[in-house]
Design a protein around this motif. Structure first.
Motif, short mmCIF file in Angstrom:
data_model
loop_
_atom_site.label_atom_id
_atom_site.label_comp_id
_atom_site.label_asym_id
_atom_site.label_seq_id
_atom_site.Cartn_x
_atom_site.Cartn_y
_atom_site.Cartn_z
N HIS A 297 -15.89 7.68 -18.40
CA HIS A 297 -15.43 6.31 -18.15
C HIS A 297 -14.33 5.91 -19.12
O HIS A 297 -13.32 5.32 -18.73
CB HIS A 297 -16.62 5.36 -18.27
CG HIS A 297 -16.35 3.98 -17.75
ND1 HIS A 297 -16.28 3.69 -16.40
CD2 HIS A 297 -16.12 2.81 -18.40
CE1 HIS A 297 -16.03 2.40 -16.24
NE2 HIS A 297 -15.93 1.84 -17.43
N LYS B 275 -10.66 7.42 -18.58
CA LYS B 275 -9.83 6.97 -17.46
C LYS B 275 -9.23 5.61 -17.83
O LYS B 275 -9.88 4.57 -17.74
CB LYS B 275 -10.67 6.90 -16.18
CG LYS B 275 -11.25 8.27 -15.81
CD LYS B 275 -12.08 8.22 -14.55
CE LYS B 275 -12.81 9.54 -14.33
NZ LYS B 275 -11.93 10.70 -14.29
N ARG C 75 -10.66 4.57 -12.82
CA ARG C 75 -12.08 4.45 -13.15
C ARG C 75 -12.89 4.06 -11.92
O ARG C 75 -13.92 4.67 -11.61
CB ARG C 75 -12.29 3.42 -14.26
CG ARG C 75 -11.76 3.81 -15.61
CD ARG C 75 -12.32 2.92 -16.70
NE ARG C 75 -12.06 1.51 -16.46
CZ ARG C 75 -10.96 0.86 -16.83
NH1 ARG C 75 -10.00 1.53 -17.47
NH2 ARG C 75 -10.81 -0.43 -16.59
N HIS D 290 -22.47 4.77 -15.16
CA HIS D 290 -21.44 4.41 -14.18
C HIS D 290 -21.54 5.28 -12.93
O HIS D 290 -21.27 4.81 -11.83
CB HIS D 290 -20.05 4.56 -14.80
CG HIS D 290 -19.84 3.70 -16.01
ND1 HIS D 290 -19.66 2.33 -15.93
CD2 HIS D 290 -19.81 4.01 -17.34
CE1 HIS D 290 -19.51 1.83 -17.14
NE2 HIS D 290 -19.60 2.82 -18.01
N HIS E 39 -19.90 8.50 -12.49
CA HIS E 39 -18.61 9.11 -12.16
C HIS E 39 -18.79 10.39 -11.34
O HIS E 39 -19.74 11.14 -11.53
CB HIS E 39 -17.81 9.38 -13.43
CG HIS E 39 -17.18 8.15 -14.00
ND1 HIS E 39 -16.05 7.60 -13.46
CD2 HIS E 39 -17.55 7.36 -15.03
CE1 HIS E 39 -15.72 6.51 -14.15
NE2 HIS E 39 -16.62 6.34 -15.10
#
Length: 220
Positions: free
Chosen positions: A77, A80, A86, A122, A124
């Motif tokens: 995170h 990016k 992101r 998050h 990703h």
């Protein structure tokens, strides 16, 4: 093969990761300029970023290292810089895990999804991809090759629509990327998290500019 099929709904067709900015600025207009962009994205972005994250997530998932996987997601995170980059990575990651969940009995994948739902991570795409690949016990070299291939060819498919570029030129561009992708795989294999970097400054700036374009085909 299934998770890289164009019918597998992770949303890659909605993202250009800054490429659309270059297309509108007339800096990507044909096969050669598109290849130049894809090679920069491959060697300056993926090799030192998401490619490494896939490899590290794969290794940590094999050892069930949840805490380190969570830290890896946070690091992804932070790497990016552009907001759209992101968000694009997170959206693809969430869509990927929602799509694979009914296809697997992996407790690791199910736990990872719960952490995403609870907003403890998050989610990703590169991290989730590496976790699923480890669960399936895919060969790591095949995993890296497939990830790098699908990441770059998705850009070409999108460029065919956005430039626009003929389908034949798109196919030729993909073919010309085979050797660079193999080279990139070897680079990722020999690198570690100490090699993480974000040297694709132009692409990051294009991603930042993208959200203010007058008209857009892509989310990022």
């Amino acid at each position: 093969m299934q998770i890289h099929d164009s019918a597998f709904p992770i949303g890659s067709y909605t993202h250009s990761f800054g490429m659309e900015t270059y297309i509108q600025a007339q800096k990507i207009t044909d096969k050669q300029s598109l290849l130049n962009f894809c090679k920069t994205y491959l060697f300056s972005n993926l090799v030192f970023g998401d490619g490494l994250f896939v490899k590290e997530a794969y290794a940590l998932a094999l050892k069930q290292e949840f805490q380190q996987l969570k830290q890896l997601d946070q690091l992804s995170h932070a790497m990016k810089i552009a907001k759209e980059s992101r968000q694009g990575s997170i959206k693809m990651g969430k869509q990927f895990i929602e799509t694979i969940l009914p296809l697997t009995d992996s407790e690791l994948v199910a736990t990872w999804r719960e952490l995403i739902k609870k907003k403890e991570i998050h989610g990703h795409y590169a991290i989730t991809y590496g976790i699923y690949a480890a669960h399936c016990q895919f060969d790591l070299e095949d995993v890296l090759a497939a990830f790098l291939y699908s990441s770059t060819t998705a850009l070409i498919h999108n460029a065919v629509r956005a430039i626009p570029l003929g389908q034949s030129a798109g196919v030729q561009a993909i073919h010309l990327l085979f050797d660079p992708i193999n080279e990139a795989v070897e680079l990722v294999k020999e690198k570690t998290l100490d090699d993480l970097s974000n040297s694709s400054v132009g692409i990051e700036l294009a991603s930042m500019e993208h959200e203010r374009l007058h008209s857009r085909l892509f989310i990022s």
